[in-house]
Design an enzyme around this catalytic site. Structure first.
Site, PDB file in Angstrom:
ATOM      1  CB  ALA A   6      26.812  40.380  38.350  1.00 42.57           C
ATOM      2  NE  ARG A  65      26.066  55.530  37.898  1.00 41.05           N
ATOM      3  CZ  ARG A  65      27.041  55.614  38.803  1.00 41.05           C
ATOM      4  NH1 ARG A  65      27.569  56.782  39.092  1.00 41.05           N
ATOM      5  NH2 ARG A  65      27.506  54.534  39.393  1.00 41.05           N
ATOM      6  CD  GLN A 120      25.608  39.031  42.264  1.00 34.35           C
ATOM      7  OE1 GLN A 120      26.144  39.750  41.417  1.00 34.35           O
ATOM      8  NE2 GLN A 120      25.504  39.387  43.531  1.00 34.35           N
ATOM      9  N   GLY A 156      24.648  42.600  45.975  1.00 32.14           N
ATOM     10  CA  GLY A 156      25.816  43.237  46.586  1.00 32.14           C
ATOM     11  C   GLY A 156      27.115  42.527  46.244  1.00 32.14           C
ATOM     12  N   GLY A 180      33.946  53.906  49.298  1.00 28.09           N
ATOM     13  CA  GLY A 180      34.034  53.423  50.670  1.00 28.09           C
ATOM     14  C   GLY A 180      35.308  53.987  51.292  1.00 28.09           C
ATOM     15  CG  ASN A 188      37.406  49.299  49.039  1.00 27.14           C
ATOM     16  OD1 ASN A 188      38.363  48.718  48.553  1.00 27.14           O
ATOM     17  ND2 ASN A 188      36.190  48.771  49.086  1.00 27.14           N
ATOM     18  CE  LYS A 227      36.172  40.869  -3.342  1.00 22.72           C
ATOM     19  NZ  LYS A 227      34.911  40.343  -3.836  1.00 22.72           N
ATOM     20  CG  ASN A 242      52.343  49.168 -15.720  1.00 27.65           C
ATOM     21  OD1 ASN A 242      52.957  49.803 -14.882  1.00 27.65           O
ATOM     22  ND2 ASN A 242      51.403  49.711 -16.489  1.00 27.65           N
ATOM     23  CG  ASN A 265      34.624  41.178  -8.984  1.00 29.98           C
ATOM     24  OD1 ASN A 265      33.986  42.134  -9.438  1.00 29.98           O
ATOM     25  ND2 ASN A 265      34.832  41.019  -7.699  1.00 29.98           N
TER      26      ASN A 265
HETATM   27  C1  UD1 Z   1      32.405  49.356  45.771  1.00 32.23           C
HETATM   28  C2  UD1 Z   1      32.874  49.213  47.232  1.00 32.23           C
HETATM   29  C3  UD1 Z   1      33.443  50.544  47.678  1.00 32.23           C
HETATM   30  C4  UD1 Z   1      34.576  50.974  46.780  1.00 32.23           C
HETATM   31  C5  UD1 Z   1      34.131  50.995  45.316  1.00 32.23           C
HETATM   32  C6  UD1 Z   1      35.319  51.186  44.426  1.00 32.23           C
HETATM   33  C7  UD1 Z   1      31.331  47.612  48.236  1.00 32.23           C
HETATM   34  C8  UD1 Z   1      30.182  47.428  49.148  1.00 32.23           C
HETATM   35  N1  UD1 Z   1      31.754  48.872  48.040  1.00 32.23           N
HETATM   36  O1  UD1 Z   1      31.365  50.300  45.784  1.00 32.23           O
HETATM   37  O2  UD1 Z   1      33.921  50.447  49.015  1.00 32.23           O
HETATM   38  O3  UD1 Z   1      35.052  52.257  47.155  1.00 32.23           O
HETATM   39  O4  UD1 Z   1      33.504  49.746  44.964  1.00 32.23           O
HETATM   40  O5  UD1 Z   1      34.918  51.346  43.100  1.00 32.23           O
HETATM   41  O6  UD1 Z   1      31.875  46.646  47.749  1.00 32.23           O
HETATM   42  N2  UD1 Z   1      28.693  43.847  41.362  1.00 32.23           N
HETATM   43  C9  UD1 Z   1      28.236  42.580  41.138  1.00 32.23           C
HETATM   44  N3  UD1 Z   1      27.168  42.137  41.824  1.00 32.23           N
HETATM   45  C10 UD1 Z   1      26.527  42.886  42.748  1.00 32.23           C
HETATM   46  C11 UD1 Z   1      27.012  44.195  42.984  1.00 32.23           C
HETATM   47  C12 UD1 Z   1      28.103  44.644  42.281  1.00 32.23           C
HETATM   48  O7  UD1 Z   1      28.786  41.839  40.306  1.00 32.23           O
HETATM   49  O8  UD1 Z   1      25.574  42.391  43.327  1.00 32.23           O
HETATM   50  C13 UD1 Z   1      29.855  44.325  40.612  1.00 32.23           C
HETATM   51  C14 UD1 Z   1      29.519  45.487  39.729  1.00 32.23           C
HETATM   52  O9  UD1 Z   1      29.158  45.051  38.431  1.00 32.23           O
HETATM   53  C15 UD1 Z   1      30.845  46.258  39.720  1.00 32.23           C
HETATM   54  C16 UD1 Z   1      31.475  45.933  41.054  1.00 32.23           C
HETATM   55  O10 UD1 Z   1      30.808  44.778  41.523  1.00 32.23           O
HETATM   56  O11 UD1 Z   1      31.713  45.795  38.713  1.00 32.23           O
HETATM   57  C17 UD1 Z   1      31.356  47.050  42.071  1.00 32.23           C
HETATM   58  O12 UD1 Z   1      29.998  47.291  42.336  1.00 32.23           O
HETATM   59  P1  UD1 Z   1      29.409  48.740  42.567  1.00 32.23           P
HETATM   60  O13 UD1 Z   1      27.971  48.629  42.814  1.00 32.23           O
HETATM   61  O14 UD1 Z   1      29.873  49.651  41.499  1.00 32.23           O
HETATM   62  O15 UD1 Z   1      30.132  49.124  43.949  1.00 32.23           O
HETATM   63  P2  UD1 Z   1      30.358  50.560  44.503  1.00 32.23           P
HETATM   64  O16 UD1 Z   1      29.095  51.096  45.076  1.00 32.23           O
HETATM   65  O17 UD1 Z   1      31.049  51.406  43.515  1.00 32.23           O
END
Ligand code: UD1
Ligand code: CA
Length: 453
Positions: A11, A16, A73, A78, A140, A170, A351, A377, A386
């Site tokens: 979502a 960046r 979402q 988060g 994380g 993680n 073509k 040929n 065409n």
């Molecule tokens: C997350 C993990 C972190 C881990 C890392 C690995 C959490 C809180 N943290 O951090 O521990 O080391 O990934 O890459 O989960 N997304 C949504 N909706 C939201 C927020 C995020 O769909 O509300 C999706 C983003 O598009 C992305 C993924 O979830 O594809 C991860 O989100 P991102 O914000 O990049 O998490 P990180 O801070 O990297």
């Protein structure tokens, strides 16, 4: 074995990337990032995949289509909040939920299969895929007790100095027992540095409740690389392309120069074909055995037979047979079909045309909207006319005809079986079979013209 379903988080905007295209739709290895993740999930045995969409939801749904189900979402509160959005669509599901991120295109299906297998073997309620990194910044951290038992995951921004020193991170990839996951999600909050609902808190909640939490370390941390910037996109592209070349070489294809060869993920090439440098092979392309492709060629969405040679060409949406020679400097445009043994070369454009068995278009021609028989040929410089300014018309050149050099075939027109066209003719009427069509002024010579002048 319990049923497996994957939830893919996609979502986020991908700020960046500085792009209007949602991050997960940026192509890599010839297809959108998220489709690599979907493929890995399917390979691991996921029977259903649910993509959580938000930014650019509509374009993600249109691009990815029926391969997945979708939940929206609306606000990105988060990763935990993102997973919660899938709860209603999963009401009838009972089994394992694998959570993945849409921006990790290097993930291998085998890795996910291994994660799922261990999750089942250990009868864990949650299993997290972790990676050890020399520089864990931004990720994380996985916090374990003295016996190695996973206690929780702490985000970089919430971690103390002790926790920051941990280098096991993680990866954002997990297997959960469905009921345990959604029960735990009900008790997460957003009292943290980022004010977000963290999915990672589920691990701590389950561990505290004495539910079994397991961790699997990934063998190759590179696989979990998340794409956040154009630079990371380029790095991942390189890794993915190299993997493709290695798998082709393992299957008997020669790649002369791996640094200048670009082959999309979906491309199939049979053994003993040689790919010369500076060659792009893209989309749904299939190439048979014993071919020579390149140097300097670009082939998109085309099928190519066996023992065929393509040098310095650009071909898209074409079908090319066996023992065909094309190039150098040839453009084969969509809906060109070259039968076996055809020869096309030296600055020719074809073509929307069929070229029959063993026919030759060797030099400087434009053949468009043409049905050409076998054994034809086409003389140097022949052009099919065409287009009348409003409509395109077809040209028919029947079996065994011989078209003299620098002829114009003004469509719609037919040159009958075995007929000849005299060099330099502009043919506007059908030429019957076995006849000679001549359509040019007769030459007259004025003797002594130079001295009389
Ligand atoms: C997350 C993990 C972190 C881990 C890392 C690995 C959490 C809180 N943290 O951090 O521990 O080391 O990934 O890459 O989960 N997304 C949504 N909706 C939201 C927020 C995020 O769909 O509300 C999706 C983003 O598009 C992305 C993924 O979830 O594809 C991860 O989100 P991102 O914000 O990049 O998490 P990180 O801070 O990297
Ligand atoms: Ca991330």
């Amino acid at each position: 074995m319990s049923d497996l379903l994957a939830v893919i988080l996609a979502a986020g905007k991908g700020t960046r990337m500085k792009s209007t295209l949602p991050k997960v739709l940026h192509p890599i290895g010839g297809k959108p990032m998220v489709e690599h993740v979907l493929a890995a999930a399917h390979m691991a045995g996921a029977k259903r995949t649910v993509v959580v969409v938000g930014f650019g939801a509509e374009s993600v749904e249109t691009t990815v289509g029926a391969q997945a189900e979708y939940v929206v979402q609306a606000q990105q509160l988060g990763t935990g909040h993102a997973v919660m959005q899938a709860s209603s669509i999963l009401q009838d599901f009972d089994g394992t939920v694998m959570v993945l991120c849409g921006d990790t295109p290097l993930l291998r299906g085998q890795t996910l299969a291994k994660l799922f297998a261990e999750h089942q073997a250990t009868k864990a309620r949650a299993t997290v895929l972790t990676a050890c990194m020399t520089d864990p910044t931004g990720y994380g951290r996985v916090i374990r007790d003295d016996s190695g038992q996973v206690l929780r995951i702490v985000e970089q921004k919430d971690a103390n100095s002790c926790e920051l020193a941990v280098n096991e991170v993680n990866t954002g990839i997990y297997c959960f027992d469905k009921t345990a996951l959604f029960d735990a999600l009900r008790s997460i909050d957003c009292n943290n540095m980022q004010g977000e609902y963290y999915l990672t808190d589920v691990i701590g909640i389950l561990a505290k409740a004495q539910a079994k939490v397991w961790a699997v370390q990934v063998d190759d941390a590179e696989e979990t690389l998340g794409i956040n910037s154009r630079m990371q996109l380029a790095e991942a592209e390189k890794i993915l392309r190299r993997r493709k070349l290695v798998s082709l070489m393992d299957n008997g294809v020669t790649i002369m120069d791996i640094d200048s060869t670009f082959i999309d993920d979906q491309v199939c090439i049979e053994p003993d074909t040689v790919i010369y440098p500076f060659t792009w092979i893209e989309g749904a392309t299939r190439i048979g055995k014993n071919c020579e492709i390149g140097p300097n060629s670009r082939i998109q969405n085309s099928s190519i037979g066996e023992n065929t040679t393509l040098h310095f060409i650009y071909a898209h949406d074409c079908q090319i047979g066996n023992h065909v020679t094309v190039g150098p400097y040839v453009h084969l445009r969509p809906n060109t079909v070259l039968a076996d043994g055809v020869k096309v070369g030296n600055f020719v454009e074809v073509k929307n045309s069929q070229v029959g068995l063993g026919s030759k278009i060797p030099h400087l021609s434009y053949i468009g909207d043409t049905d050409m028989g076998a054994g034809v040929n086409i003389g140097c410089g022949t052009i099919t006319v065409n287009y009348d300014g409003k409509k395109k018309h077809r040209t028919t050149v029947e079996d065994g005809t011989f078209i003299g050099c620098n002829s114009n075939l003004v469509a719609p027109v037919t040159v009958g079986k075995g007929a000849y066209v005299a060099a330099g003719s502009t043919i506007t009427k059908n030429v019957p079979a076995e006849s000679l069509g001549v359509a040019r002024a007769r030459q007259s010579n004025i003797e002594g013209w130079v001295t009389k002048k």
